[in-house]
Write a protein that holds these residues in place. Structure first.
Motif, PDB file in Angstrom:
ATOM      1  N   ALA A   1      -1.260   3.797   4.446  1.00 59.87           N
ATOM      2  CA  ALA A   1      -0.028   3.211   4.980  1.00 59.87           C
ATOM      3  C   ALA A   1       1.174   3.587   4.122  1.00 59.87           C
ATOM      4  N   VAL A   2       0.985   3.544   2.796  1.00 61.90           N
ATOM      5  CA  VAL A   2       2.077   3.918   1.901  1.00 61.90           C
ATOM      6  C   VAL A   2       2.434   5.386   2.084  1.00 61.90           C
ATOM      7  N   LYS A   3       1.410   6.227   2.231  1.00 58.35           N
ATOM      8  CA  LYS A   3       1.665   7.655   2.422  1.00 58.35           C
ATOM      9  C   LYS A   3       2.393   7.914   3.728  1.00 58.35           C
ATOM     10  N   ALA A   4       2.087   7.079   4.715  1.00 58.98           N
ATOM     11  CA  ALA A   4       2.742   7.219   6.019  1.00 58.98           C
ATOM     12  C   ALA A   4       4.105   6.546   6.046  1.00 58.98           C
ATOM     13  N   ARG A   5       4.563   6.065   4.879  1.00 60.50           N
ATOM     14  CA  ARG A   5       5.879   5.460   4.724  1.00 60.50           C
ATOM     15  C   ARG A   5       6.054   4.200   5.574  1.00 60.50           C
ATOM     16  N   GLN A   6       4.985   3.406   5.634  1.00 62.68           N
ATOM     17  CA  GLN A   6       5.127   2.097   6.264  1.00 62.68           C
ATOM     18  C   GLN A   6       6.104   1.274   5.414  1.00 62.68           C
ATOM     19  N   ARG A   7       7.079   0.650   6.045  1.00 63.67           N
ATOM     20  CA  ARG A   7       8.186   0.048   5.292  1.00 63.67           C
ATOM     21  C   ARG A   7       7.852  -1.316   4.699  1.00 63.67           C
ATOM     22  N   ASN A   8       6.901  -2.006   5.234  1.00 63.62           N
ATOM     23  CA  ASN A   8       6.588  -3.346   4.742  1.00 63.62           C
ATOM     24  C   ASN A   8       6.059  -3.256   3.307  1.00 63.62           C
ATOM     25  N   GLU A   9       6.706  -3.973   2.364  1.00 63.04           N
ATOM     26  CA  GLU A   9       6.298  -3.909   0.957  1.00 63.04           C
ATOM     27  C   GLU A   9       4.897  -4.460   0.726  1.00 63.04           C
ATOM     28  N   GLU A  10       4.368  -5.203   1.714  1.00 62.43           N
ATOM     29  CA  GLU A  10       3.021  -5.752   1.573  1.00 62.43           C
ATOM     30  C   GLU A  10       1.988  -4.646   1.363  1.00 62.43           C
ATOM     31  N   TRP A  11       2.224  -3.467   1.983  1.00 59.39           N
ATOM     32  CA  TRP A  11       1.281  -2.359   1.807  1.00 59.39           C
ATOM     33  C   TRP A  11       1.246  -1.907   0.353  1.00 59.39           C
ATOM     34  N   HIS A  12       2.416  -1.803  -0.251  1.00 60.40           N
ATOM     35  CA  HIS A  12       2.494  -1.413  -1.668  1.00 60.40           C
ATOM     36  C   HIS A  12       1.795  -2.454  -2.549  1.00 60.40           C
ATOM     37  N   LEU A  13       2.058  -3.718  -2.241  1.00 58.06           N
ATOM     38  CA  LEU A  13       1.467  -4.782  -3.047  1.00 58.06           C
ATOM     39  C   LEU A  13      -0.051  -4.800  -2.917  1.00 58.06           C
ATOM     40  N   LEU A  14      -0.549  -4.632  -1.698  1.00 55.73           N
ATOM     41  CA  LEU A  14      -1.994  -4.611  -1.489  1.00 55.73           C
ATOM     42  C   LEU A  14      -2.651  -3.464  -2.241  1.00 55.73           C
ATOM     43  N   LEU A  15      -2.024  -2.287  -2.207  1.00 51.31           N
ATOM     44  CA  LEU A  15      -2.583  -1.133  -2.904  1.00 51.31           C
ATOM     45  C   LEU A  15      -2.613  -1.368  -4.411  1.00 51.31           C
ATOM     46  N   ALA A  16      -1.470  -1.777  -4.964  1.00 48.95           N
ATOM     47  CA  ALA A  16      -1.396  -1.968  -6.416  1.00 48.95           C
ATOM     48  C   ALA A  16      -2.334  -3.090  -6.867  1.00 48.95           C
ATOM     49  N   GLN A  17      -2.371  -4.190  -6.106  1.00 47.34           N
ATOM     50  CA  GLN A  17      -3.198  -5.320  -6.517  1.00 47.34           C
ATOM     51  C   GLN A  17      -4.690  -4.981  -6.417  1.00 47.34           C
ATOM     52  N   SER A  18      -5.086  -4.209  -5.417  1.00 46.36           N
ATOM     53  CA  SER A  18      -6.489  -3.826  -5.269  1.00 46.36           C
ATOM     54  C   SER A  18      -6.922  -2.888  -6.393  1.00 46.36           C
ATOM     55  N   LEU A  19      -6.032  -1.944  -6.752  1.00 48.79           N
ATOM     56  CA  LEU A  19      -6.341  -1.073  -7.887  1.00 48.79           C
ATOM     57  C   LEU A  19      -6.449  -1.894  -9.170  1.00 48.79           C
TER      58      LEU A  19
ATOM     59  N   ILE B   1      -7.496  13.289   5.288  1.00 46.67           N
ATOM     60  CA  ILE B   1      -8.207  13.494   6.538  1.00 46.67           C
ATOM     61  C   ILE B   1      -8.095  12.290   7.468  1.00 46.67           C
ATOM     62  N   THR B   2      -7.387  11.238   6.971  1.00 51.13           N
ATOM     63  CA  THR B   2      -7.243  10.046   7.815  1.00 51.13           C
ATOM     64  C   THR B   2      -5.982  10.159   8.644  1.00 51.13           C
ATOM     65  N   THR B   3      -5.964   9.448   9.717  1.00 49.34           N
ATOM     66  CA  THR B   3      -4.784   9.455  10.588  1.00 49.34           C
ATOM     67  C   THR B   3      -3.684   8.624   9.969  1.00 49.34           C
ATOM     68  N   SER B   4      -2.451   8.942  10.217  1.00 57.87           N
ATOM     69  CA  SER B   4      -1.325   8.176   9.697  1.00 57.87           C
ATOM     70  C   SER B   4      -0.482   7.627  10.826  1.00 57.87           C
ATOM     71  N   ARG B   5      -1.071   7.533  11.991  1.00 52.32           N
ATOM     72  CA  ARG B   5      -0.308   6.980  13.113  1.00 52.32           C
ATOM     73  C   ARG B   5      -0.014   5.517  12.851  1.00 52.32           C
ATOM     74  N   ALA B   6       1.241   5.119  13.060  1.00 48.74           N
ATOM     75  CA  ALA B   6       1.667   3.755  12.790  1.00 48.74           C
ATOM     76  C   ALA B   6       0.813   2.755  13.528  1.00 48.74           C
ATOM     77  N   ALA B   7       0.369   3.097  14.693  1.00 49.95           N
ATOM     78  CA  ALA B   7      -0.397   2.148  15.501  1.00 49.95           C
ATOM     79  C   ALA B   7      -1.723   1.812  14.867  1.00 49.95           C
ATOM     80  N   ASP B   8      -2.226   2.676  13.931  1.00 53.97           N
ATOM     81  CA  ASP B   8      -3.529   2.456  13.321  1.00 53.97           C
ATOM     82  C   ASP B   8      -3.453   1.505  12.133  1.00 53.97           C
ATOM     83  N   PHE B   9      -2.244   1.147  11.704  1.00 58.25           N
ATOM     84  CA  PHE B   9      -2.093   0.298  10.525  1.00 58.25           C
ATOM     85  C   PHE B   9      -1.980  -1.162  10.950  1.00 58.25           C
ATOM     86  N   ASP B  10      -2.970  -1.932  10.548  1.00 55.88           N
ATOM     87  CA  ASP B  10      -3.006  -3.362  10.897  1.00 55.88           C
ATOM     88  C   ASP B  10      -2.935  -4.156   9.593  1.00 55.88           C
ATOM     89  N   LEU B  11      -1.722  -4.588   9.253  1.00 59.47           N
ATOM     90  CA  LEU B  11      -1.497  -5.253   7.984  1.00 59.47           C
ATOM     91  C   LEU B  11      -2.337  -6.523   7.841  1.00 59.47           C
TER      92      LEU B  11
END
Length: 832
Positions: free
Chosen positions: A48-66, A16-26
């Motif tokens: 961000a990961v679902k929206a296919r943001q290319r910066n690997e930092e998003w993946h790292l933040l998700l995995a590290q937070s989990l 239900i969240t927006t996936s617009r690139a402009a909404d992602f503030d790394l």
């Protein structure tokens, strides 16, 4: 596909969240991560990961937070997607290595670290970003690279080329912490904090570096950290550990509960709960906590290592060493458990295996500072002399063993005879005592690292370590008596006793052994009692942890001894013995006290009354009242006139008269100061000032009288005793000279003057053999007038036609070729 099913559920709330690139503030999300807002970070990074943001930092933040929140299965799924999305990247694999290990999947962790090794070898040219090079360095250490080479070839160049990269300061500091290099760790974290002053990870690193040496500053840093991130798990663990050390177990549990709300699966949290349960003698809770800590990674050596390390820090070395062996059974290559086991065994007196383990760690990891220090120390100790009798093994430097080794053994035997009888304890094993010439060697043997400058001695049970009198000016005999008393109480309790009781009994027994020894009431201690600064008995052990000042630490020793004095006077020594035996059975201190004395609330109330009666004996409150002072800090003259009997008024008036050399005014004031506070001591006391006045006025009888009063009260009255020796020799009162010289040797056996005084007294009394022994000791202390000492020895030997006379007279002439008396004596020797 099946293993990604669990992770897919993590994305459902993002629908239900927006996936617009402009909404992602790394940067904003990374800031949230540093603040400990892990739930929000998971939501934002998952979107961000679902929206296919290319910066690997998003993946790292998700995995590290989990991972940080204990969702290990979900973290594994997230890092697997990160690996696929960033096929040639190192950082997802490095994080994955840690995540898989936490989940107990060591096979996948090993695969990832090996893949990093392959990438390093085949594509190192591709990793040019500073943050990637730091990650390469971390991976290289895991793969077995020399940590110092990693520092030199990875981290240091990056710090120079990219000084604004926080990761490099963290990498250097954390590597140094892992190797017990607290100086380098502190330096790196401090440099990082100069650029990122509120960074919680850097603050945590700084707190860890401070923990071994400055708990007060560590707590200040942690307080600042929690303002930035109240959910910082590693920092909460550090605070919980500190509270366990302070025996504040309920407060420690509160911190662990805070951790559980963030990550209910954190192994270290469960390890500390296991420690607390063990210390409370709750075996069921201990095993339950240990099992919870091993829930995901069943062979995680960290859990047993932490439990064992903390038990050893509570002086339960046998139990601690057993846990280290369990840790090594899970992972034979886990070096922290090996070095801790080495130290445990050394403290238990099992030296052969202990030294071998230390050498093994030093060979395996050249950068482990603790192992290096121990191996270096072993080389030093191997050159020490060992003195033995039926009850003690005493190790000292050869030079010091010659000078006071037999005296030390005699003192230890005396303490053993008196205290074993007094407490009804039979010691079956010999006690090892090691006296270190250098303070740093004492610190390494005692703590594993340099530091601990405030400690004079430490007892581990049947092993005592102590500083040589060469490194301090305290009464070394009082120190050894204090430490041997710990042997008694630790053996009676099987090392299961709170620190306050352990220290309290030892200080109390010092005072009982000699009125000049041990902590006594002072004006400063009196003021702390008046101000209500005494700790409740139930919290007294915490007074030894992070005290506001050195005064407060010394007061903790005094108050503890006063509690023991109160218990003995009110309930009898037999009750203390019963309490110690109960502690040895695992009964908690408050329960043991209640069983043999009174409930804790009653005890605390009665003790406070006892303490206030002690300070009443020092005089009325008006005598000790704080004076009104001017802006310059001087006592207000009007207030002084109204309080002529006030101690501070009298003392400062005496100081003013002394500064003007108005001795006639100073003498009655100094005498009044002594009458108010006869227990004062030290070179700045009224005794010292009065003695100096009488010496200058050549009133020798009065000087001798005041010096005697001072020496009878103060176990460290070196200045008084030196002068009394001098006066006694002048009067040819050889018995007095020998008595004062003996008191001097009790303070510092390495001072040449008492030995020389004893030699001269013996010589004048005609006790030639004793005189020779004392003069020979003086030579070992390197006197300035060696020629004179050799001459005196030659004269004594010549008197008995001993051939040694010729050797000593030649040595005297070697030192002073124009020594006429020596030439004359040589002629006599030659003629004979």
């Amino acid at each position: 596909m099946a293993r990604f099913g669990v992770f897919a559920a993590a994305f459902l709330f993002c629908a239900i969240t927006t996936s617009r690139a402009a909404d992602f503030d790394l940067q904003a999300t990374k800031a949230r991560f540093l603040k400990g807002e892990y739930k929000e970070v998971i939501e934002e990074s998952a979107a961000a990961v679902k929206a296919r943001q290319r910066n690997e930092e998003w993946h790292l933040l998700l995995a590290q937070s989990l991972w940080m929140t204990g969702q290990y299965s979900e973290a594994r799924d997230a890092i697997a997607i990160a690996e696929r999305a960033n096929f040639y990247s190192i950082r997802p694999r490095l994080l994955g290595y840690h995540i898989h290990r936490s989940a107990g999947d060591l096979e996948s962790a090993q695969r990832l670290i090996e893949e990093i090794g392959t990438l390093i070898n085949s594509r190192r040219f591709a990793f040019r970003e500073s943050v990637d090079i730091v990650a390469l360095g971390e991976a290289a250490v895991i793969l077995g690279a020399d940590p110092k080479l990693v520092l030199d070839n990875f981290y240091t160049p990056i710090k120079k080329s990219d000084p604004n990269l926080r990761e490099v300061y963290l990498a250097i500091g954390n590597l140094a912490l892992a190797k017990h290099d607290y100086a380098l760790a502190g330096k790196s974290f401090q440099e990082g904090l100069q650029k990122f002053s509120k960074d919680p990870d850097l603050l945590h690193g700084m707190a860890e570096a401070l923990a071994p040496s400055d708990r007060k500053e560590m707590l200040r840093v942690l307080e600042k950290l929690f303002e930035a991130n109240e959910n910082h798990i590693a920092a909460r663990l550090l605070l919980a550990e500190h509270l366990v050390d302070a025996e504040a177990y309920d407060d420690a549990e509160t911190e662990l509960n805070k951790i559980e709300t963030v990550n209910p699966n954190r192994p270290e949290m469960w390890a500390y709960r296991g420690v607390i349960a063990h210390l409370k003698n709750d075996e069921s809770a201990e095993q339950s906590a240990r099992a919870a800590g091993l829930k995901f990674w069943t062979n995680n050596p960290v859990v047993d290592h932490i439990i064992g390390r903390k038990l050893s820090q509570k002086y339960r070395f046998a139990e601690g060493s057993n846990y280290q062996r369990r840790a090594l059974a899970m992972d034979l290559g886990y070096l922290p458990a090996r070095i801790q086991l080495a130290q445990d065994l050394l403290r238990l007196g099992e030296e052969d295996e202990g030294w071998k383990l230390a050498e093994f760690v030093a060979r395996s990891d050249a950068y482990d500072v603790s192992a290096y220090n121990l191996v270096t120390l072993h080389d030093t100790i191997s050159k020490y002399r060992t003195l033995r009798n039926d009850h003690f093994i005493l190790r000292m430097s050869t030079n010091e063993a010659d000078i006071y080794g037999p005296r030390a053994l005699e003192l230890l035997d005396k303490a053993r005879t008196q205290l074993t009888k007094k407490y009804g304890l039979e010691l079956t094993a010999p006690v090892t005592v090691e006296i270190f010439e250098k303070q740093k060697d004492f610190a390494v043997r005692t703590f594993g690292m340099p530091g601990g400058e405030g400690y004079l001695g430490v007892c581990f049970g049947n092993v005592i370590t102590a500083n040589s009198p060469a490194s301090h000016n305290m009464n070394w005999e009082a120190v050894l008596w204090h430490e041997f008393c710990h042997v008694i109480t630790l053996n009676m309790t099987r090392n299961k006793m709170p620190r306050w009781l352990s220290e309290g009994i030892s200080v109390y027994e010092e005072r009982r052994a000699d009125l000049r020894w041990g902590e006594k009431i002072t004006p400063q201690y009196r003021q702390l009692i008046v101000e209500g600064k005494m700790k409740p008995i139930s919290e007294l052990s915490s007074a030894f942890m992070a005290p506001p000042s050195g005064l407060h630490l010394q007061f903790a020793y005094y108050q503890s001894s006063l509690v023991v004095e109160f218990l003995v006077e009110r309930y009898g020594l037999e009750k203390i013995q019963s309490i110690l035996r109960d502690l040895g059975k695992g009964i908690e201190i408050n329960e043991a006290l209640a069983a043999h004395t009174a409930p804790m609330k009653t005890l605390e109330k009665d003790f406070e009354e006892f303490a206030r009666n002690v300070i009443k004996e020092m005089g009325a409150d008006s005598v000790w009242a704080k004076a009104d002072r001017t802006e310059d800090g001087d006592i207000d003259s009007a207030w002084a006139k109204l309080h002529p009997e006030n101690y501070w008024v009298v003392s400062e008036s005496a100081e003013e008269a002394l500064s003007k050399r108005d001795f006639e005014a100073a003498i009655p004031l100094l005498e009044k100061s002594i009458s108010i506070y006869p227990g004062q001591s030290g070179p700045g006391s009224a005794y010292a000032s009065l003695a100096a006045i009488y010496r200058e006025k050549k009133e020798t009888a009065k000087e001798r009288d005041i010096l005697n009063k001072w020496a009878r009260l103060d176990g460290e009255a070196t200045e008084a005793l030196l002068r009394l020796v001098e006066l006694s020799l002048d009067d040819k009162d050889f018995k007095a000279a020998l008595r004062y010289a003996d008191d001097l040797l009790e303070i510092n056996p390495l001072h040449p003057l008492p030995h020389r005084a004893a030699a001269e007294a013996h010589e004048l009394e005609g006790k030639d053999f004793d005189a020779v022994t004392s003069f020979q000791t003086v030579l070992k202390l390197g006197p300035a007038d060696r020629a004179e000492i050799h001459y005196r020895l030659a004269r004594l030997f010549q008197k008995h036609k001993d051939p040694e006379a010729r050797r000593h007279i030649l040595l005297a002439l070697e030192e002073a070729p124009r020594y006429r008396a020596a030439h004359q004596l040589l002629l006599q020797i030659t003629e004979n």
